[in-house]
Design a protein around this motif. Structure first.
Motif, PDB file in Angstrom:
ATOM      1  N   UNK A  94     -13.457  27.978  16.791  1.00  0.00           N
ATOM      2  CA  UNK A  94     -14.017  28.440  18.510  1.00  0.00           C
ATOM      3  C   UNK A  94     -13.601  26.635  19.385  1.00  0.00           C
ATOM      4  N   UNK A  95     -13.299  27.124  20.925  1.00  0.00           N
ATOM      5  CA  UNK A  95     -13.117  26.396  21.358  1.00  0.00           C
ATOM      6  C   UNK A  95     -14.888  26.216  22.613  1.00  0.00           C
ATOM      7  N   UNK A  96     -14.118  24.485  23.187  1.00  0.00           N
ATOM      8  CA  UNK A  96     -15.135  24.330  24.227  1.00  0.00           C
ATOM      9  C   UNK A  96     -14.382  23.422  25.094  1.00  0.00           C
ATOM     10  N   UNK A  97     -14.607  23.491  26.392  1.00  0.00           N
ATOM     11  CA  UNK A  97     -13.846  22.480  27.062  1.00  0.00           C
ATOM     12  C   UNK A  97     -14.992  21.361  27.351  1.00  0.00           C
ATOM     13  N   UNK A  98     -15.081  20.747  27.075  1.00  0.00           N
ATOM     14  CA  UNK A  98     -15.385  18.871  27.599  1.00  0.00           C
ATOM     15  C   UNK A  98     -14.570  17.885  28.614  1.00  0.00           C
ATOM     16  N   UNK A  99     -15.410  17.071  29.143  1.00  0.00           N
ATOM     17  CA  UNK A  99     -15.285  16.127  30.121  1.00  0.00           C
ATOM     18  C   UNK A  99     -15.377  14.450  29.858  1.00  0.00           C
ATOM     19  N   UNK A 100     -14.141  14.129  29.335  1.00  0.00           N
ATOM     20  CA  UNK A 100     -14.040  12.885  29.749  1.00  0.00           C
ATOM     21  C   UNK A 100     -14.772  11.231  30.151  1.00  0.00           C
ATOM     22  N   UNK A 101     -15.324  10.678  30.512  1.00  0.00           N
ATOM     23  CA  UNK A 101     -16.167   9.976  31.723  1.00  0.00           C
ATOM     24  C   UNK A 101     -15.003   8.648  30.917  1.00  0.00           C
ATOM     25  N   UNK A 102     -14.905   8.265  31.973  1.00  0.00           N
ATOM     26  CA  UNK A 102     -14.096   6.400  31.362  1.00  0.00           C
ATOM     27  C   UNK A 102     -15.980   5.428  31.581  1.00  0.00           C
ATOM     28  N   UNK A 103     -15.500   4.435  30.661  1.00  0.00           N
ATOM     29  CA  UNK A 103     -16.764   3.707  30.857  1.00  0.00           C
ATOM     30  C   UNK A 103     -17.470   3.879  29.519  1.00  0.00           C
ATOM     31  N   UNK A 104     -17.073   5.319  28.865  1.00  0.00           N
ATOM     32  CA  UNK A 104     -18.722   5.554  28.047  1.00  0.00           C
ATOM     33  C   UNK A 104     -18.496   6.871  27.006  1.00  0.00           C
ATOM     34  N   UNK A 105     -19.311   6.742  26.384  1.00  0.00           N
ATOM     35  CA  UNK A 105     -18.831   7.644  24.857  1.00  0.00           C
ATOM     36  C   UNK A 105     -19.757   9.170  25.554  1.00  0.00           C
TER      37      UNK A 105
END
Length: 370
Positions: free
Chosen positions: A258-269
């Motif tokens: 399975x595939x998914x698009x994920x966004x990582x934000x600065x300073x948080x998990x």
């Protein structure tokens, strides 16, 4: 003038014989014994001197000199009494604690990193690398210095450098111009954390022995994506630069992906839970339902269109398959058995293939599998 050794020997013989004659008395003239006759007499002048005093050219032995006794020092008097006045001894000054500044060069390049432009300082887990801006003979930039930890101090000559600081799989590259004097610079790393999990059902998470994750960079076309991290187990925080990523979840090693698009934000998990549509199957060839599995069985899993999915050998092969319809084929003793089966996501199952499930039960060449 040499001494007359013969005369000396004769004189010594006479000297030794005369005392014996004087005590015993010599025989009288004429051969008659006269007991009352006086003993022989020798003139003192006829007695030779002490041989040690005769000048024979041999030095006389020297007597040992008498040594005066050595005067030993008297023992120090014991200190007694309570009225002993001694000068006061000043107390020792406390020793200074070691400090990083003691070993730090006076003219050094000091670097620190923060989480984001105005974020907190990163205290550890950093990797600092200084590169020369000019490529070497192999076409690569030579590494000048490396440091690990939080704050880094480089004692390098003045000049221009390319700095790369890594924080997990996040990092930043920057040009540094060092003039040779004490210099302090702060590097901002726009990084965050990504923690991944996967579920095949609503009841429980998949464990690390069943699911792994790959993380790819953002791109318009899949061929342009760059692999950032691979074989990531669930529940582990991966440090990444802020931005968008594609996550690929592999359930088992066959076709449950399975595939998914994920966004990582600065300073948080960022926590991401991926839905897996698949199940684990365990297959066995039996004569009747619930019977004992037949050994030495070869298995083939194909799609309903006939595409080969997986092959295995054994009495109890187990594999994870994506949700869908399949054809299970078992071969035992040159006999072929098959059946169709539907895989439902999240429902692990034991699949039995009966020896009555022959490919062509009317063929006389195919037996019962016994």
């Amino acid at each position: 003038m040499r001494p007359n050794w013969g005369l000396v020997s004769a004189a010594m013989s006479v000297f030794m014989a005369l005392p014996a004659l004087a005590q015993q008395g010599g025989p009288p003239a004429g051969g008659h014994d006269e007991p009352d006759a006086p003993g022989a007499y020798a003139s003192p002048s006829a007695i030779p001197k002490d041989p040690a005093t005769v000048d024979l050219g041999i030095p006389a032995p020297q007597r040992l000199k008498r040594l005066e006794p050595i005067e030993l020092p008297e023992p120090l008097p014991k200190i007694q009494g309570k009225d002993l006045n001694l000068p006061a001894i000043p107390a020792f000054a406390p020793q200074p604690q070691p400090h990083l500044e003691i070993a730090r060069p006076q003219n050094a390049l000091t670097l620190r990193a923060t989480l984001g432009k105005d974020g907190p300082e990163i205290p550890a887990d950093l990797v600092w690398r200084l590169f020369s801006p000019h490529a070497g003979g192999d076409g690569k930039l030579p590494v000048i210095a490396v440091a690990k930890g939080g704050e880094a101090v480089f004692d390098v000559p003045p000049g221009a450098y390319l700095l790369h600081v890594g924080y997990g799989r996040a990092g930043v590259t920057k040009r540094i111009d060092f003039n040779g004097r004490e210099t302090r610079e702060t590097v901002a790393i726009d990084a965050g954390g990504l923690r991944l999990k996967a579920k095949a059902s609503e009841t429980s998470d998949l464990t690390s022995d069943k699911v792994q994750f790959d993380i790819y960079s953002e791109a318009t076309e899949d061929r342009d994506r760059r692999l950032v991290a691979s074989d990531i187990p669930p529940g582990v925080v991966i440090r990444l630069n802020s931005g968008n990523y594609q996550v690929v979840s592999r359930y088992g090693d066959v076709n449950a992906v399975s595939r998914a698009e994920v966004r990582v934000e600065a300073g948080r998990i960022t926590d991401a839970v991926m839905k897996q549509r698949g199940a684990q199957l365990t297959m066995k060839l039996v004569r009747e339902h619930g019977g004992e599995a037949l050994a030495d069985t070869a298995w083939s899993i194909t799609s309903t269109q006939g595409d080969l999915i997986q092959e295995s050998v054994g009495a109890f092969p187990s594999m994870v398959l994506a949700e869908g319809d399949y054809v299970i084929v078992a071969r035992n003793k040159d006999r072929i058995f098959q059946r169709q089966f539907h895989v439902e996501s999240g429902k692990d199952a034991d699949v039995e293939v009966l020896t009555s499930d022959l490919v062509d039960p009317n063929s006389p060449e195919i037996g019962t599998g016994d």
